[in-house]
Design a protein around this motif. Structure first.
Motif, PDB file in Angstrom:
ATOM      1  N   UNK A  28      21.172  49.908  29.030  1.00 12.58           N
ATOM      2  CA  UNK A  28      20.264  49.512  29.955  1.00 12.58           C
ATOM      3  C   UNK A  28      18.761  49.196  29.506  1.00 12.58           C
ATOM      4  N   UNK A  29      18.295  49.679  28.574  1.00 14.41           N
ATOM      5  CA  UNK A  29      16.855  49.369  28.022  1.00 14.41           C
ATOM      6  C   UNK A  29      16.765  48.078  26.944  1.00 14.41           C
ATOM      7  N   UNK A  30      18.020  47.394  26.981  1.00 12.02           N
ATOM      8  CA  UNK A  30      17.944  46.042  26.149  1.00 12.02           C
ATOM      9  C   UNK A  30      17.685  45.106  27.073  1.00 12.02           C
ATOM     10  N   UNK A  31      17.039  44.074  26.636  1.00 16.06           N
ATOM     11  CA  UNK A  31      16.854  42.650  27.315  1.00 16.06           C
ATOM     12  C   UNK A  31      16.120  42.880  28.680  1.00 16.06           C
ATOM     13  N   UNK A  32      16.264  41.893  29.345  1.00  8.51           N
ATOM     14  CA  UNK A  32      15.330  41.802  30.685  1.00  8.51           C
ATOM     15  C   UNK A  32      15.808  43.192  31.777  1.00  8.51           C
ATOM     16  N   UNK A  33      14.831  43.266  32.613  1.00 14.90           N
ATOM     17  CA  UNK A  33      15.210  44.452  33.660  1.00 14.90           C
ATOM     18  C   UNK A  33      16.505  43.943  34.331  1.00 14.90           C
ATOM     19  N   UNK A  34      16.342  42.636  35.041  1.00  9.76           N
ATOM     20  CA  UNK A  34      17.647  42.176  35.630  1.00  9.76           C
ATOM     21  C   UNK A  34      18.942  41.787  34.993  1.00  9.76           C
ATOM     22  N   UNK A  35      20.042  42.476  35.323  1.00 11.75           N
ATOM     23  CA  UNK A  35      21.159  42.163  34.785  1.00 11.75           C
ATOM     24  C   UNK A  35      21.500  40.779  34.706  1.00 11.75           C
ATOM     25  N   UNK A  36      22.300  40.395  33.674  1.00 13.77           N
ATOM     26  CA  UNK A  36      22.802  39.104  33.571  1.00 13.77           C
ATOM     27  C   UNK A  36      23.790  38.495  34.743  1.00 13.77           C
ATOM     28  N   UNK A  37      24.486  39.879  34.957  1.00 15.44           N
ATOM     29  CA  UNK A  37      25.550  39.491  36.262  1.00 15.44           C
ATOM     30  C   UNK A  37      24.819  39.144  37.389  1.00 15.44           C
ATOM     31  N   UNK A  38      23.614  39.628  37.706  1.00 14.06           N
ATOM     32  CA  UNK A  38      22.848  39.684  38.919  1.00 14.06           C
ATOM     33  C   UNK A  38      22.169  38.150  39.002  1.00 14.06           C
ATOM     34  N   UNK A  39      22.065  37.477  38.001  1.00  9.14           N
ATOM     35  CA  UNK A  39      21.291  36.043  37.999  1.00  9.14           C
ATOM     36  C   UNK A  39      21.967  34.786  37.638  1.00  9.14           C
ATOM     37  N   UNK A  40      23.395  35.054  36.820  1.00 13.19           N
ATOM     38  CA  UNK A  40      23.952  33.988  36.031  1.00 13.19           C
ATOM     39  C   UNK A  40      24.945  33.141  37.323  1.00 13.19           C
ATOM     40  N   UNK A  41      24.884  31.787  37.375  1.00 17.87           N
ATOM     41  CA  UNK A  41      25.589  31.013  38.081  1.00 17.87           C
ATOM     42  C   UNK A  41      26.945  31.176  37.807  1.00 17.87           C
ATOM     43  N   UNK A  42      27.614  30.993  38.960  1.00 14.84           N
ATOM     44  CA  UNK A  42      29.056  31.014  38.773  1.00 14.84           C
ATOM     45  C   UNK A  42      29.904  30.455  39.948  1.00 14.84           C
ATOM     46  N   UNK A  43      31.173  30.639  40.145  1.00 14.09           N
ATOM     47  CA  UNK A  43      32.008  29.980  41.084  1.00 14.09           C
ATOM     48  C   UNK A  43      32.803  30.755  41.891  1.00 14.09           C
ATOM     49  N   UNK A  44      33.000  30.826  43.090  1.00 13.55           N
ATOM     50  CA  UNK A  44      34.008  31.498  43.894  1.00 13.55           C
ATOM     51  C   UNK A  44      35.010  30.489  44.056  1.00 13.55           C
TER      52      UNK A  44
END
Length: 600
Positions: free
Chosen positions: A274-290
């Motif tokens: 949790x202390x590695x990388x940006x504060x915001x998780x990659x799963x919260x910002x990465x574009x994807x598809x439904x």
């Protein structure tokens, strides 16, 4: 189009038939032509080319349902075999129930505040009839306790309320489940049956304790930093002041670097990664598809510098179950998650397992491989679908979310009844304005003399803790938190199905205005793993609903995530015995140790 999130889409082509990525159905063959609009959007998703993230149509046998097929079914699966199947089914259910019954009943230890203070000032009483600031009407409180003690639905209808606002589903804490360990079997002890060696639900910090004061100090700092982008923390003077004060507090439970809380570590969780990388998780910002629908992950957020419940009149009205009539003001532009207010806004109306379902979609988009324990990785003839495939991956998230909430609701209503941070701020206001004698409780001097409190007073001219929502906290006790327990359960399911050591390719970070994404170029950019970003996502969501919104304590989330993990493990262990496939799956738990689910 010169967008830094565009990538070469040739690099990440994945065929659903591949054995080292999560199996999806209805995908086009590798290299098949795709529409221009989809190809354009996929460039924004780092060039990935998986076409679907949820179950699509599958072909049915042409004769299914015909008299021929039914007759054949009768011949192949006669009555005697049906009886054998029913008996085997019953045996599996009974043996699972027997195994769960062997889980010992742990102590359900509270912090003692309800017994300690006759006026219940340290206990959850929001929406019950109040006699004054910080003082519940004791007859109303007794009607509330009578319902909890009897469990009679009629008694819940006789609780004496203060206004129109209703209590949120206290009877959910009494629900039974047909899988997993019962709510009463989690408490103030480890749970070896569910592979938890840490205490699952310890007592919450008591009102007058150093730990309580420390958590409230963190809440005041978070309220002051609500509109500061996380990427600006390292250079923000308020963040520097917050980090300095929290560094000097021994009871502060957040992560440190060389013994110090640094600005970039503020309001982070302390689980692995949790202390590695940006504060915001990659799963919260990465574009994807439904499926075929693109999901940009931009969101509606609220206007900056609009906070609530900073005057005693509206604060008292809300505690009594009333309404100020105010509503959150919507920001005109959509944003990527980039500040505390964004996280608070997202959690205000989210479907509780929403973030983890989208994370599942992202895992597909980036080609994350399935857990190495999946039996279908090496199969020459089969892929998973209803079991160990996309439909199960997606469906399990909603299933464990509901089950985990019931475990949390038992602890909330029937054990701890911890009050909300807004109540703590109300006690601070009474003490600091010379009205502390009107209540039985007291607070530690660490918060009463803190820089956080003084800075908050300088901004709002009150000692109350500002809130992101006009109604303040929900109408259920604080500990454990629903968002946190769902987080712990859902990320456990994703760790079970996916390879947690897989490194997230080409990580991103929101710009300081939150309007776009750029590549993350930090020196640790190649260290962001699935497990670490799932742990981070869980804290992003639960702290967004808690610390950043002003409605939950840090310990609410940390404890809840462990409770959610234990719940999910108990369900996975029960379900493992129902599969025809033989498997042994390992994954990393929140404490960094390994859990094993097996039916071999």
């Amino acid at each position: 189009m010169n967008d830094p999130t565009f990538k070469n889409n040739q690099r990440m082509e994945h065929d659903a038939r591949g054995t080292h990525s999560a199996p999806l159905d209805s995908l086009p063959p590798s290299g098949a032509p795709r529409s221009e609009s989809r190809r354009k959007f996929l460039g924004n998703v780092r060039g990935v080319a998986l076409a679907a993230a949820t179950a699509g149509a599958i072909g049915l046998e042409p004769l299914l349902g015909s008299s021929y097929s039914l007759a054949r079914a009768d011949r192949d699966h006669g009555e005697s075999k049906g009886d054998e199947r029913a008996e085997e089914d019953a045996e599996i259910r009974i043996e699972a129930a027997k195994a769960e019954r062997k889980v010992s009943i742990p102590p359900h230890t509270t912090n003692g505040d309800e017994e300690r203070y006759a006026d219940k000032c340290g206990t959850y009483t929001k929406a019950l009839l109040q006699d004054g600031p910080g003082r519940v009407n004791l007859n109303a409180y007794e009607s509330f306790k009578d319902a909890l003690h009897s469990g009679n639905p009629a008694d819940f209808e006789n609780i004496i309320m203060g206004g129109a606002r209703k209590l949120t589903d206290p009877q959910a804490g009494m629900a039974f489940d047909l899988e997993g360990t019962d709510s009463r079997q989690f408490g103030n002890s480890p749970c070896p049956r569910n592979q938890e060696t840490v205490v699952v639900v310890p007592p919450a910090p008591a009102l007058a304790s150093v730990a309580y004061g420390t958590e409230l100090i963190e809440m005041y700092w978070a309220s002051l930093l609500r509109d500061v982008p996380f990427t600006e923390y390292p250079s923000n003077p308020v963040a520097a002041q917050a980090a300095h004060e929290l560094s000097g507090l021994h009871e502060y439970a957040g992560p440190r670097s060389n013994g110090q809380v640094t600005p970039d570590l503020l309001f982070r969780g302390a689980f692995p990664g949790e202390t590695i990388g940006p504060y915001i998780s990659q799963f919260f910002i990465t574009p994807t598809f439904l499926g075929q629908q693109p999901i940009t992950q931009k969101q509606v957020t609220y206007e900056e510098n609009v906070d609530y419940l900073t005057d005693p009149t509206s604060w008292a009205l809300i505690q009594n179950g009333g309404s100020t009539g105010l509503q959150n003001q919507i920001e005109e532009q959509l944003h990527f998650e980039h500040s505390g207010r964004d996280l608070a806004a997202w959690t205000h109306v989210d479907v509780l397992y929403q973030a983890y379902f989208v994370a599942y979609l992202v895992l597909n988009s980036i080609g994350a491989p399935v857990n190495p324990g999946s039996m279908y990785i090496h199969s020459k003839t089969q892929v998973g679908f209803a079991t160990f495939g996309g439909p199960q991956f997606a469906g399990m998230l909603g299933e464990v979310a509901c089950r985990a909430l019931e475990r949390s609701w038992y602890q909330k209503w029937f054990v701890h009844r911890r009050h909300r941070p807004e109540s703590g701020g109300g006690i601070v206001e009474l003490i600091k304005t010379g009205k502390g004698s009107s209540i039985n409780g007291s607070l530690h001097n660490n918060v009463l003399n803190s820089q956080a409190l003084q800075s908050s007073f300088d901004k709002y001219r009150t000692y109350l803790l500002s809130q992101a929502f006009p109604e303040g906290a929900p109408t259920h006790p604080s500990y454990p938190t629903g968002h946190g327990v769902v987080a712990g359960a859902c990320i456990t399911i994703l760790k079970f199905f996916f390879d947690g050591d897989f490194v997230i390719p080409d990580p991103l970070v929101p710009t300081e205005d939150g309007l776009s994404l750029v590549p993350y170029t930090g020196s640790d950019r190649n260290q962001l793993t699935v497990n670490g970003e799932l742990n981070k996502l869980a804290h992003n969501v639960s702290f967004g609903h808690g610390i950043h919104a002003g409605i939950h304590w840090r310990s609410d989330t940390d404890v809840s995530m462990v409770l959610g993990e234990a719940t999910a493990i108990s369900i996975l262990q029960d379900q493992a015995q129902t599969f025809n496939e033989k498997f042994t799956v390992h994954f990393t738990k929140l404490d960094g140790t390994t859990a094993t689910i097996s039916n071999q």
